[in-house]
Design an enzyme around this catalytic site. Structure first.
Site, mmCIF file in Angstrom:
data_model
loop_
_atom_site.group_PDB
_atom_site.id
_atom_site.type_symbol
_atom_site.label_atom_id
_atom_site.label_comp_id
_atom_site.label_asym_id
_atom_site.label_seq_id
_atom_site.Cartn_x
_atom_site.Cartn_y
_atom_site.Cartn_z
ATOM 1 N N THR A 164 1.848 -74.949 -109.529
ATOM 2 C CA THR A 164 1.425 -73.461 -109.687
ATOM 3 C C THR A 164 0.188 -73.441 -108.693
ATOM 4 O OG1 THR A 164 -0.385 -73.408 -111.251
ATOM 5 C CG2 THR A 164 1.738 -73.092 -112.126
ATOM 6 N N HIS A 165 0.079 -72.303 -107.626
ATOM 7 C CA HIS A 165 -1.015 -71.916 -106.730
ATOM 8 C C HIS A 165 -1.000 -73.337 -105.666
ATOM 9 C CE1 HIS A 165 -2.583 -69.135 -109.757
ATOM 10 N NE2 HIS A 165 -2.489 -69.857 -110.484
ATOM 11 N N SER A 286 9.950 -80.761 -79.235
ATOM 12 C CA SER A 286 9.151 -79.966 -78.492
ATOM 13 C C SER A 286 9.679 -80.402 -76.934
ATOM 14 C CB SER A 286 7.878 -80.288 -78.700
ATOM 15 O OG SER A 286 6.902 -80.052 -77.677
ATOM 16 N N LYS A 292 7.211 -84.855 -81.332
ATOM 17 C CA LYS A 292 7.475 -83.913 -82.455
ATOM 18 C C LYS A 292 8.820 -83.703 -82.979
ATOM 19 C CE LYS A 292 5.083 -81.114 -83.976
ATOM 20 N NZ LYS A 292 4.573 -79.653 -83.460
ATOM 21 N N GLU A 299 11.975 -72.555 -90.520
ATOM 22 C CA GLU A 299 11.221 -71.483 -90.039
ATOM 23 C C GLU A 299 11.832 -70.288 -89.685
ATOM 24 O OE1 GLU A 299 7.446 -73.327 -87.693
ATOM 25 O OE2 GLU A 299 9.538 -74.404 -87.336
ATOM 26 N N TYR A 326 28.222 -35.128 -94.630
ATOM 27 C CA TYR A 326 28.056 -36.031 -93.521
ATOM 28 C C TYR A 326 27.144 -35.511 -92.452
ATOM 29 C CZ TYR A 326 28.917 -39.041 -89.564
ATOM 30 O OH TYR A 326 28.830 -39.661 -88.558
ATOM 31 N N GLN A 331 25.946 -42.679 -88.620
ATOM 32 C CA GLN A 331 26.601 -43.489 -87.590
ATOM 33 C C GLN A 331 25.705 -44.955 -87.275
ATOM 34 O OE1 GLN A 331 29.143 -42.153 -84.292
ATOM 35 N NE2 GLN A 331 27.352 -43.110 -83.042
#
Ligand code: ARG
Length: 477
Positions: A164-165, A286, A292, A299, A326, A331
């Site tokens: 937790t946390h 990278s 890397k 992400e 309408y 649209q």
């Protein structure tokens, strides 16, 4: 040449009231064919049902119906193979289908728009589309769930720190961990299924806003399109996009779940945490730093979540100021809807790959479990079992934890004397009863992490989703 002879509608369907052609820039500004051609299947499906209804109420002859149906088949083929001519002066998918229908079917095609407006037509197309896409999305969620359940099974005996946390809290298992995500995506699945249910009414027959004087059979059309009934007020129905918002809400929560998980794994796959690894095929490099390996898919799931939220927010802002019935603003609803669907589907597919490809770095997991304080709550609960009020027990265990920290040993390595120096309620041999896995096994109530509880739940979910199909690697116990 008259319309009947040419078989083509001249220019716009509304030409009669106008004294000059539409400005080209206005046409370019108002068109939606560039994006709403995605609705062609639904538009043609709705048109088929509408034509059959017109035949039933005697507004088409059998021959005209045949011409319209085979004309619609030709339009469908053009849409499917990309040969449908696209013209901004024909504005949207509805007018394109009608124009091409008249081209293929001749004068019979001029009758398709009887007792119909593009307003009830687009509302119908969208409901059919949302219904279909929500069904597909729920299948993609099921595919993800299948992989989650298999990992839960595989890792059901792996001891993990529960956080937790982002701080170590209590010991859990890999099965419990994956089981938690299974619950989240199960809720997403049922939200999608309820979107289908709420969307499943036919607006056709609402006309522009107030129905038609012709003797239309709305229920018959609804039945044919697989709707469970008809909308009950045309003025509402042509402007109602609640079902689109419902879907975007469901997708937003689904993305909340994907994004939180992605964030957790970005963190867990760092050198600092090091709890999980993703295979090279799911990582990217990278252009400058040769060493890397980046979890870009995770992400991007996190990033695209912002995009789906803004689709939902954008739709709500679009809707908030609209008077009844309408309005052309509507649209724009499709741009949000289509984008949210595309992004969510792509993210579901990527998360499925990540779930299938990840593995726990078990050595590292064992290392972070060394010297932990994960049993503190168990010890306080033991004191309750030995007759001490919980608040008092909590305070004493706090001091025990401080002692273990001073001695630089995990709680389970303190001696009986250590424990008894804090309270004589600790029985002889108490120190030997403490174990991290034992702690997982003790919490065997419903919703707890004990292996049997987790296995039963995983099996129940599997059975709910996949019926009698046996679970690979099962049965559990
Ligand atoms: N292209 C329009 C839309 O997507 C269809 C309805 C247009 N109706 C109208 N009266 N201009 O909403």
């Amino acid at each position: 040449m008259s319309v009947e002879e040419s078989g083509e509608l001249p220019g716009k369907p509304w030409g009669g009231r106008f004294s000059e052609p539409t400005d080209r820039d206005v046409e370019a500004f108002t068109e939606s064919i560039s994006f709403d051609r995605r609705l062609y299947r639904e538009d043609i499906e709705g048109s088929r049902a509408h034509a059959r209804m017109l035949r039933r109420i005697g507004l088409l002859t059998e021959e005209e119906l045949e011409q319209i149906l085979s004309g619609l088949d030709k339009v469908a083929a053009e849409c499917a193979d990309g040969s449908l001519p696209l013209r901004i002066e024909w504005e949207d998918i509805h007018m394109h289908v009608e124009k091409r229908l008249v081209h293929h079917a001749g004068p019979a095609g001029l009758k398709i728009h009887t007792a119909r407006s593009r307003n009830d037509q687009v509302a119908t197309d969208l409901r059919l589309y949302v219904r279909r896409e929500a069904g597909e999305l729920s299948k993609s969620v099921e595919a993800l769930l299948r992989r989650i359940l298999l990992r839960a099974l595989e890792y059901r005996n792996l001891l993990l720190p529960g956080y937790t946390h982002t701080q170590q809290a209590q010991p859990i298992s890999g099965g419990y961990y994956f089981g938690a995500y299974a619950e989240r995506f199960l809720r997403d699945r049922s939200r999608l299924l309820s979107v289908i249910e709420n969307t499943n009414l036919s607006p056709l027959g609402s006309g522009a806003l107030a129905g038609s004087t012709l003797p239309i059979d709305r229920e018959g059309v609804a039945r044919e399109l697989g709707f469970s009934g008809v909308t009950q007020n045309g003025l509402d129905a042509v402007g109602d996009r609640d079902f689109v918002a419902d879907l975007l809400h469901a997708l937003s929560l689904l993305m909340v779940h994907l994004s939180g998980w992605a964030e957790e794994w970005v963190l867990w796959s760092t050198r600092e945490f090091g709890l999980i690894r993703l295979p090279d095929r799911l990582l990217t490099g990278s252009s400058m730093m040769p060493q890397k390996k980046n979890p870009d898919i995770l992400e991007l799931i996190r990033g695209k979540t912002g995009r789906v939220f803004s689709d939902y927010g954008g739709l709500l802002v679009l809707l908030k100021g609209l008077p009844l019935s309408y309005n052309r603003d509507l649209q724009e609803d499709k741009t949000f809807l289509f984008d949210a669907i595309d992004q969510t589907k792509a993210c579901l597919a990527m998360m499925s790959l990540a779930v299938e490809g990840m593995r726990f770095a078990e050595d590292r997991v064992a290392e972070v479990l060394k010297g932990t304080e994960l049993l503190a709550t168990d010890i306080a609960e033991d004191l309750v079992r030995f007759g001490m009020p919980f608040r008092e027990a909590h305070a004493i265990v706090g001091r025990i934890v401080a002692l273990a920290a001073r001695k630089e040993v995990p709680l389970e390595q303190l001696s009986d004397e250590d424990f008894q120096s804090f309270s004589d309620r600790f029985p002889k041999g108490y120190a030997g009863t403490l174990s991290l896995w034992g702690s997982v096994e003790r919490r065997s109530h419903a919703g707890g992490p004990a292996p049997r509880t987790v296995s039963r739940r995983i099996e129940a979910i599997w059975k709910d989703l996949f019926g009698e199909e046996p679970m690979p690697g099962g049965p559990l116990r």
